[in-house]
Write a protein that holds these residues in place. Structure first.
Motif, short mmCIF file in Angstrom:
data_model
loop_
_atom_site.label_atom_id
_atom_site.label_comp_id
_atom_site.label_asym_id
_atom_site.label_seq_id
_atom_site.Cartn_x
_atom_site.Cartn_y
_atom_site.Cartn_z
N GLY A 85 0.83 -1.19 -0.07
CA GLY A 85 0.05 0.14 -0.17
C GLY A 85 0.79 1.27 0.00
O GLY A 85 0.36 2.36 -0.47
N SER A 86 2.09 1.09 0.51
CA SER A 86 2.98 2.28 0.27
C SER A 86 3.57 2.75 -0.91
O SER A 86 4.12 3.82 -1.14
CB SER A 86 4.21 1.98 1.15
OG SER A 86 4.94 1.06 0.80
N LYS A 94 -4.17 5.19 -2.96
CA LYS A 94 -5.57 5.45 -2.47
C LYS A 94 -6.42 4.43 -2.74
O LYS A 94 -6.43 3.73 -3.63
CB LYS A 94 -5.98 6.83 -3.00
CG LYS A 94 -5.24 8.02 -2.48
CD LYS A 94 -5.89 9.29 -3.01
CE LYS A 94 -5.13 10.49 -2.20
NZ LYS A 94 -5.45 11.82 -2.92
N TYR A 95 -7.54 4.44 -2.01
CA TYR A 95 -8.62 3.52 -2.37
C TYR A 95 -8.76 2.12 -2.41
O TYR A 95 -9.15 1.40 -3.05
CB TYR A 95 -9.67 4.28 -3.41
CG TYR A 95 -9.54 5.74 -3.24
CD1 TYR A 95 -10.07 6.38 -2.43
CD2 TYR A 95 -8.87 6.40 -4.28
CE1 TYR A 95 -10.14 7.69 -2.31
CE2 TYR A 95 -9.08 7.85 -4.26
CZ TYR A 95 -9.60 8.59 -3.40
OH TYR A 95 -9.51 9.76 -3.49
N LEU A 96 -7.77 1.56 -1.55
CA LEU A 96 -7.10 -0.06 -2.09
C LEU A 96 -6.78 -0.29 -3.42
O LEU A 96 -7.10 -1.48 -3.94
CB LEU A 96 -8.08 -0.78 -1.29
CG LEU A 96 -8.17 -0.95 0.32
CD1 LEU A 96 -9.35 -1.88 0.47
CD2 LEU A 96 -6.86 -1.64 0.49
N ILE A 97 -6.47 0.64 -4.19
CA ILE A 97 -6.09 0.57 -5.44
C ILE A 97 -4.88 -0.72 -5.81
O ILE A 97 -4.81 -1.49 -6.28
CB ILE A 97 -5.70 1.71 -6.25
CG1 ILE A 97 -7.15 2.68 -6.41
CG2 ILE A 97 -4.99 1.51 -7.55
CD1 ILE A 97 -6.79 3.97 -6.86
N TRP A 98 -3.88 -0.18 -4.75
CA TRP A 98 -2.69 -1.29 -4.69
C TRP A 98 -3.15 -2.61 -4.63
O TRP A 98 -2.53 -3.45 -5.24
CB TRP A 98 -1.88 -0.85 -3.34
CG TRP A 98 -2.40 -1.06 -2.09
CD1 TRP A 98 -3.12 -0.37 -1.42
CD2 TRP A 98 -2.33 -2.34 -1.55
NE1 TRP A 98 -3.73 -0.69 -0.26
CE2 TRP A 98 -3.06 -2.01 -0.18
CE3 TRP A 98 -1.82 -3.56 -1.56
CZ2 TRP A 98 -3.16 -3.05 0.72
CZ3 TRP A 98 -1.84 -4.32 -0.52
CH2 TRP A 98 -2.43 -4.18 0.62
N GLN A 99 -4.14 -3.02 -4.07
CA GLN A 99 -4.71 -4.42 -3.72
C GLN A 99 -5.66 -4.91 -4.61
O GLN A 99 -5.47 -5.82 -5.50
CB GLN A 99 -5.22 -4.62 -2.38
CG GLN A 99 -4.87 -6.06 -1.68
CD GLN A 99 -5.88 -6.88 -2.16
OE1 GLN A 99 -7.10 -6.59 -2.56
NE2 GLN A 99 -5.71 -8.21 -1.79
#
Length: 362
Positions: free
Chosen positions: A170-171, A182-187
């Motif tokens: 997430g970083s 943002k907005y859990l886009i990473w996951q």
């Protein structure tokens, strides 16, 4: 009777999270997740859940991964120590519950080629684990990095699969001027993108040409590849023929066909028969493995396990094809490595024939 082997689940070996926290000196990002996901660490609860849903065995990919702690990932000695501790813990789990768990070895991917190869070999031949797992994303080295070449060669020699898993944190921001995603886009979107990118790097670098018997298992139903296969192939043809772009790859057209050499699981995180049917049509039923990503849902596996089972049951397949996905395909992958180890053991213990001496010699 159909044997159900969940080919892609997660488990944390006893004490592994505590060990990593001790090295980093701060609470791990997964600490709250672990507190709210008891079947991730409690094998007794896990077994009861497996029995509840008729799951014969779990292939367990360990969490957390070394790549998530830079101080460990970047330190060869610490990363090797962490991998060995994790894999020894997985061995304890498999010994305590024979036939119910198949461990997948954590590998010290940043420590260097020889360390990765040595740990895979130790994990398979001494600990009896099923293969190894590699984590890929924008914060670690790519899967076509030269350091991985000896590992792919060794996995082929041992005849064991390598599981692939995304690891974007997430970083890692979505835009350069931001500090985090943002907005859990990473996951939600980043992980399937990263899996797809890893697959493309492996395909176009010619890994399957150099190691045709290498078994690579992708996560999340092959990520974006089955959905965008026609788009990808159309772009390859258009840019090569109309723009003169040279992809500098040893593989031949049609490029998209080379992606069909991967195995994929059925983890769609819900009831998604259309999505998994698409994966079956693309990879072929013989390369699709029943895998739920359990217990990584909000109810510690009580959602992903039954919903994935319901998805596979709803696919437009013959009974034999469905049995292959539920367990037959994974059994073949597991047995191939075991047969090779048995042959090696037999060769070591076979009586040696006496050496015939030439006439006239003593």
């Amino acid at each position: 009777m159909t044997q159900k082997i969940d080919a892609y689940t997660h488990l944390s070996p006893p004490g592994f999270l505590d060990f990593l926290e001790g090295l980093s000196g701060s609470p791990h990002v997964f600490r709250k997740l672990f507190a709210n996901t008891p079947t991730l660490v409690d094998t007794d609860q896990r077994l009861r859940q497996m029995d509840k849903y008729g799951i014969d065995s779990n292939v367990v990919v360990p969490l957390p991964w070394i790549e998530g702690i830079r101080g460990v990932y970047d330190d060869p000695a610490l990363s090797v120590k962490a991998a060995r501790l994790c894999n020894d813990g997985l061995r304890m789990v498999t010994l305590a519950h024979p036939g119910r768990f198949h461990g997948v070895a954590l590998l010290p991917s940043a420590a260097g080629p020889q360390q990765m190869v040595s740990e895979l070999e130790r994990s398979v031949e001494e600990l009896g684990l099923a293969g190894g797992v590699l984590f890929f994303g924008p914060t670690v080295k790519p899967p076509d990095h030269p350091d991985y070449e000896p590992l792919y060669q060794k996995a082929e020699q041992l005849d064991v699969p390598l599981w692939l898993h995304p690891c974007r944190p997430g970083s890692h921001a979505d835009y350069p001027e931001e500090k985090f995603s943002k907005y859990l886009i990473w996951q939600t979107l980043g992980w399937v993108t990263d899996s797809s990118v890893a697959m493309a790097r492996l395909v176009f670098s010619g890994v399957f040409q150099r190691y045709p018997d290498l078994k690579l298992i992708t996560h999340h139903h092959g990520a974006l590849i089955p959905t965008f296969a026609k788009r990808m192939q159309a772009c390859y043809e258009s840019f090569e023929e109309c723009s003169g772009i040279d992809l500098q790859t040893p593989i031949e057209q049609p490029y998209i066909d080379h992606f069909k050499k991967f195995y994929c699981d059925t983890a769609s995180l819900g009831f998604e028969p259309a999505t998994i049917q698409l994966a079956c049509d693309f990879f072929g039923v013989e390369r699709v493995l029943f895998g739920s990503d359990s217990p990584m849902d909000s109810r510690s596996g009580e959602i992903f396990t039954p919903e994935t089972d319901r998805t596979v049951a709803a696919l437009k397949l013959t009974k034999a094809e469905r049995q292959s996905i539920y367990g037959g395909n994974m059994l073949q992958l597991l047995s191939r490595g075991r047969k090779k180890k048995q042959k090696k053991a037999a060769a070591r213990t076979a009586p040696q024939r006496p050496v015939r001496r030439a006439a006239g010699r003593r």
